[in-house]
Enzyme design. Structure first.
Site, short mmCIF file in Angstrom:
data_model
loop_
_atom_site.label_atom_id
_atom_site.label_comp_id
_atom_site.label_asym_id
_atom_site.label_seq_id
_atom_site.Cartn_x
_atom_site.Cartn_y
_atom_site.Cartn_z
CE LYS A 133 12.24 -10.88 6.71
NZ LYS A 133 13.25 -10.82 5.64
CG ASP A 134 9.72 -10.20 2.61
OD1 ASP A 134 10.65 -10.02 3.40
OD2 ASP A 134 9.44 -11.31 2.13
CB SER A 176 8.62 -14.56 9.67
OG SER A 176 8.42 -15.54 8.67
CB CYS A 177 7.39 -13.56 4.67
SG CYS A 177 8.62 -14.85 4.83
CG PHE A 178 2.79 -11.40 3.47
CD1 PHE A 178 3.63 -12.00 2.56
CD2 PHE A 178 1.44 -11.73 3.42
CE1 PHE A 178 3.17 -12.92 1.62
CE2 PHE A 178 0.96 -12.63 2.48
CZ PHE A 178 1.82 -13.24 1.59
#
Ligand code: UDX
Length: 430
Positions: A272-273, A268-270
């Site tokens: 998207k970020d 959910s992070c890499f």
């Protein structure tokens, strides 16, 4: 201290329970009545090691939840821990953050005295000061730098070790533009820092704190992609990439973590970020070549996995077992899992796909209701023409005789986890 946390998702729930654990009184504000009821009943709404115990211990005492934003008035500091999802072009969607800031600001209009609002969500540089703060000031009637301060405190916890990561962080980053805000943030984190393993506390500006989060995730994602680039070169030469990567990791300037080559990064992070900071960089006129390349290498890894499959089996009409659907081991989260582009490509190639994951099957089924699912790795392999390993679940290391039931025992390992044995055709991605 009296703290409020807006948002009871992954980060909001974890930090609420952990702040209660270190001695603060915490109220969690969420619009979802089910989540609020669950928290008040002492049940964590998400699965994370150690979280259930903390919620059970502190609910009804130092931890409570409500749908009423008015609860923030009895607190000194509010953390905004709301989702910042991706738009199609990679930019972050701030609509949930803006709505939360409006509700929070309106509630603060009826509070006498000072309040500090801290952005916990991942937001691109300047969002807190240029988007969130003006909404809070307008809705509350408070004066920025007077009876209202804003701050930024990025979160680095990982899924699967969220509680541990929060309570024993590598570093704490406190972003503030005012001495009063900085001092309140210090007060919030002092008890956590005191019980942790002496983490450095970085006091910085608000936009710097926002950027530190993206720099952290961008660097780690790029590190994995660089490891994959090197491992792909090794593969072409027939060199053992694991030996090469573990040797370079011994150089203290490189370090051995996040050099795990394979089918790439998800979650959910890499994704998207990295997409968000690329989009933000372009907005300010900079073309971030390294981060763009990190995404390109990551996108190629599932394609390469399929090419390795084609070296042995034509996927058209073949029964292909996909082992591992979660974005990493230890979670049922399938967001941006590398299994998604892989299964899409297999279906495009007219393969007959059977998926298996120890815990993530139901979540994967929501995106791919039409493929077969097995309830064990053994039954997924039974009669399959090939197996693709996508997630490094430890149980895939010891499948051993399970491969005997395959129609043709071709194993293409995207994570270098399967123990090789006689009688299987083993091909690693890297
Ligand atoms: C990440 C960051 O680590 C965390 O600091 C941030 O707050 C949120 O994003 P998370 O998404 O939970 O955490 O997972 P992480 O363990 O970092 O793994 C991310 C992805 O990289 C996974 O798909 C994993 O399989 C992959 N990965 C990780 C590799 O391919 N190789 C590695 O060496 C490490």
């Amino acid at each position: 201290m009296q703290l409020s946390i807006v948002g009871s998702g992954y980060v909001g729930t974890t930090i609420a329970a952990c702040f209660a654990e270190v001695g603060h009184d915490v109220v969690n504000v969420d619009i979802d009545e089910e989540i609020v009821a669950s928290l008040n009943a002492g049940d964590a709404p998400i699965h994370e090691p150690g979280l259930d115990d903390l919620v059970a211990e502190h609910a009804g005492d130092r931890l409570r939840a409500t749908t009423d934003y008015g609860a923030v008035r009895d607190t000194d500091v509010t953390f905004l821990a709301l989702p910042t999802p991706s738009e199609a072009d990679g930019h972050i969607d701030l609509s949930i953050m803006k709505a939360g800031a409006r509700s929070l600001g309106a509630a603060l209009a009826e509070k006498d005295g000072h309040h500090l609002v801290v952005t916990k969500s991942t937001v691109v540089p300047t969002t807190t000061e240029e988007v969130i703060a003006p909404i809070l000031a307008a809705e509350s009637g408070k004066t920025l730098g007077g009876d209202l301060d804003v701050g930024m405190n990025p979160e680095f916890l990982r899924e699967g070790s969220a509680v541990e990561d929060f309570l024993d962080p590598d570093k704490v980053v406190l972003g503030s533009e005012t001495e009063r805000g900085a001092s309140l943030l210090r007060d919030v984190f002092d008890p956590l820092v005191a019980q942790a393993d002496d983490p450095p506390v970085v006091e910085t500006g608000v936009a710097e704190a926002e950027m530190i989060k993206y720099a952290n995730n961008g660097f780690l994602a790029a590190k994995i992609s660089l490891a994959n680039d090197i491992a792909n070169i090794c593969k072409e030469y027939g060199i053992d990439s694991e030996e090469v990567l573990s040797a370079i990791g011994l150089d203290h300037r490189i370090g051995s973590s996040f050099l795990g080559a394979g089918v790439g990064w998800g979650g959910s992070c890499f994704p998207k970020d990295v997409a968000a900071i690329i989009a933000a960089a372009r907005d300010v006129g900079y073309d971030p070549a390294m981060l763009e390349a990190a995404v390109e290498v990551n996108d190629r890894q599932p394609v390469r996995l399929l090419e390795r499959l084609r070296d042995h089996v034509d996927p058209d009409g073949a029964r292909v077992a996909v082992l591992g659907l979660a974005f990493k081991p230890g979670t049922d989260d399938v967001r941006n899992s590398r299994a998604i582009p892989l299964v899409e490509a297999l279906l495009d190639a007219n393969a007959d796909v059977v998926g298996y994951d120890p815990v993530a099957t139901e979540n994967f089924r929501e995106t791919f209701p039409g493929i077969d699912y097995a309830d064990s790795a053994e039954s997924a392999l039974d009669g399959a023409d090939a197996a693709l390993v996508v997630t490094d679940w430890p149980e895939f290391a010891d499948l051993d005789s399970a491969f005997d039931s395959m129609s043709t025992p071709v194993v293409v390992d995207g994570r270098r986890i399967v123990t090789r044995r006689d009688g299987i055709v083993y091909e690693s991605l890297v």
